[in-house]
Design an enzyme around this catalytic site. Structure first.
Site, short mmCIF file in Angstrom:
data_model
loop_
_atom_site.label_atom_id
_atom_site.label_comp_id
_atom_site.label_asym_id
_atom_site.label_seq_id
_atom_site.Cartn_x
_atom_site.Cartn_y
_atom_site.Cartn_z
N SER A 214 36.42 21.67 57.58
CA SER A 214 37.89 21.67 57.44
C SER A 214 38.56 22.19 58.71
O SER A 214 39.56 21.64 59.18
CB SER A 214 38.31 22.58 56.27
OG SER A 214 37.85 22.05 55.06
N ASP B 157 34.25 22.63 46.66
CA ASP B 157 33.14 21.83 47.20
C ASP B 157 31.76 22.39 46.86
O ASP B 157 30.75 21.79 47.20
CB ASP B 157 33.27 21.72 48.72
CG ASP B 157 34.45 20.83 49.12
OD1 ASP B 157 34.91 20.02 48.29
OD2 ASP B 157 34.92 20.96 50.27
N GLN C 248 44.46 19.16 51.02
CA GLN C 248 44.68 17.90 51.76
C GLN C 248 46.10 17.40 51.54
O GLN C 248 46.76 16.96 52.49
CB GLN C 248 43.65 16.86 51.33
CG GLN C 248 42.23 17.30 51.71
CD GLN C 248 41.18 16.27 51.40
OE1 GLN C 248 41.43 15.29 50.72
NE2 GLN C 248 39.98 16.50 51.90
N ARG D 61 31.53 14.14 40.85
CA ARG D 61 30.49 15.17 40.97
C ARG D 61 30.07 15.76 39.63
O ARG D 61 29.01 16.40 39.55
CB ARG D 61 30.93 16.27 41.95
CG ARG D 61 30.86 15.78 43.38
CD ARG D 61 31.24 16.81 44.40
NE ARG D 61 30.99 16.29 45.74
CZ ARG D 61 31.56 16.76 46.85
NH1 ARG D 61 32.44 17.76 46.77
NH2 ARG D 61 31.26 16.23 48.02
N ARG E 194 26.96 16.33 49.44
CA ARG E 194 26.77 17.62 48.75
C ARG E 194 25.86 17.49 47.53
O ARG E 194 25.20 18.44 47.12
CB ARG E 194 28.12 18.23 48.37
CG ARG E 194 29.00 18.48 49.59
CD ARG E 194 30.08 19.50 49.36
NE ARG E 194 31.09 19.42 50.41
CZ ARG E 194 30.97 19.92 51.64
NH1 ARG E 194 29.89 20.56 51.99
NH2 ARG E 194 31.94 19.78 52.53
N ARG F 297 38.68 6.28 46.94
CA ARG F 297 39.28 7.59 46.61
C ARG F 297 40.80 7.49 46.51
O ARG F 297 41.43 6.68 47.17
CB ARG F 297 38.83 8.63 47.63
CG ARG F 297 37.31 8.78 47.56
CD ARG F 297 36.80 9.88 48.39
NE ARG F 297 37.31 11.17 47.96
CZ ARG F 297 37.14 12.29 48.67
NH1 ARG F 297 36.50 12.24 49.81
NH2 ARG F 297 37.63 13.42 48.23
#
Ligand code: S3P
Length: 441
Positions: free
Chosen positions: A25, A317, A171, A348, A393, A124
């Protein structure tokens, strides 16, 4: 991408001293702000990953020159209004941060631009940035369902807005604030929850006057950025895999050096501590406006905990890695308020549930979370083939599960690990994980 697998040998522990790469980031923001600042900025510890290099290439395509001085990225800023029209679409690869933050910057430019990405990024949600930018007077259009590519018509007069995003998101917040730099008046973002504050911290370092309240941030349009030097700390989100690995593997002792422990990001530390992890912070200090520390983690018995929406915001995250810890804990871990986890690089919740089920973990998926029944025995996981769904991830979380597995684990689509963590395999192997990367055609 695609084509690289991880083979994880079962049962091991993690030891030694490691420095994981720079914060993703912070690296993105450093390139963006340095590019639109006046003067030359130096960025040490920059994350040389696919995502951050996509941001760098985008600015290169807009006339920004840069060089490497040893390991320091030197960026020659073109000033607030100095970017040039790119010759073609800006391809941001897999990076949501690049696309959402850049959309805020591009609507303020005099020229048109198109932002594209790979198949994953194109799935997304981008309506969350299109909506506020449109309210500001920007001309920005996505394709079907508010997805990338984003087409932006430059040269629009932007007006400041007061905006409350529908979800807590750094974001969205950063996108609106960056557009606000080019707007008439004061732009204010009210936060519905906590999100990382690197934009606010770094804009201040680049000379921008940022008003920060309890749950709001505001900036006046028309301000100019001055070059600054940024020392990027190690990424807590990358360190998190090693923290979980060391915490679940008896006999582990790991020191992770100079990791960013920004209070808006440190949920993974606090949740693991609540689970009974043996974690110590050493040498806590401030580095270029961001708190950093060495994190020492030793293996210990963990127990299940409740993880609520607030924890999720602070560990947005790190949840996949926390699910692996939960699967090794005594008792039940219940995560709620995690709807945002479904719109990351993959869904996720679903993808972790699928992989954990393959490894024999008892769990129940809910609409906005998961309930995991931990197995505190030495071999908490079986083995098997895990689909990472092109999510870095997910791949790295399941690599750590190998430490407590009874059988080998094979993880697919591991090329995506390079979006955030180049060198993961070597570092993990050095710490003691039985990991090998294998190419398949
Ligand atoms: C990021 C913010 C988070 C995080 C992402 C990086 C950033 O996304 O998941 O990996 O750099 O601003 P949201 O702000 O959309 O939650």
């Amino acid at each position: 991408m695609g084509g690289r697998l991880f083979d994880i040998a079962p049962g091991s522990r993690l030891t030694g001293t490691l420095r994981v790469p720079g914060d993703k980031s912070i690296s993105h923001r450093a390139v963006m702000f340095a590019s639109i600042a006046s003067g030359t900025s130096r960025i040490s510890g920059f994350l040389e990953s696919a995502d951050c290099l996509a941001t760098l290439s985008a600015f290169e395509a807009m006339g920004v020159t840069h060089s490497l001085d040893g390991e320091t990225r030197v960026i020659n800023g073109r000033g607030r209004d100095g970017l040039k029209a790119p010759a073609s679409a800006l391809d941001l690869g897999n990076s949501g941060t690049s696309m959402r933050l850049l959309s805020g910057l591009m609507v303020g430019q005099a020229f048109d631009s198109t932002l594209t990405g790979d198949a994953g990024l194109s799935r997304r949600p981008m309506k969350r940035v299109i909506d506020p930018l449109t309210q500001m007077g920007a001309a920005i259009e996505g394709s079907e369902g508010g997805r990338a590519p984003l087409h932006i018509r430059g040269g629009q007069a932007l007006s400041a807005i007061e905006y409350t995003p529908p979800v807590a998101s750094a974001q969205i917040k950063s996108c609106v604030l960056l557009a606000g730099l080019y707007a008439n008046g004061q732009t204010r973002v009210n936060e519905p929850g906590i999100s990382r504050d690197h934009t606010e911290r770094m804009l201040s370092a680049f000379g921008i006057d940022v008003e920060r309240g309890n749950r709001h941030v505001a900036i006046a349009g028309g301000q100019r950025l001055e070059a600054a030097n940024v020392a990027v700390p190690s990424d807590l989100s990358s360190a998190a895999f090693f923290m979980v690995g060391a915490a679940i593997a008896p006999g582990s002792e790991l020191r992770l050096r100079e990791v960013g422990i920004n209070p808006t990001r440190r949920g993974v530390i606090d949740v693991l501590l609540r689970m009974g992890a043996d974690i110590e912070l050493d040498n806590e200090r401030e580095q270029a406006g961001e708190p950093v520390a060495d994190i020492i983690v030793r293996g210990s018995a963990l127990h299940g905990v409740e993880i609520d929406a607030h924890d999720v915001e602070l560990a947005i995250d790190e949840c996949p890695a926390l699910f692996v810890a939960a699967a090794c804990a005594d008792g039940t871990t219940r995560l709620t308020g995690g709807g945002e986890l479904r719109v990351k690089e993959s869904d996720r919740i679903a993808v972790m549930a699928q992989g954990l089920t393959t490894l024999g973990v008892a769990l129940e998926e809910t609409e906005d979370g998961i309930i995991i029944t931990g197995n505190p025995h030495a071999q908490a996981f079986g083995g098997g083939h895990i689909a990472s769904h092109e999510d870095h991830r997910i791949a790295m979380s399941f690599a750590m599960a190998g430490l407590r597995a009874s059988q080998p684990i094979v993880i697919d689509d591991c090329d995506y690990v390079d979006t955030s963590f180049p060198g993961f395999v070597d570092l993990a192997a050095r710490a003691g994980l039985g990991i090998r990367s294998r190419s398949v055609s």
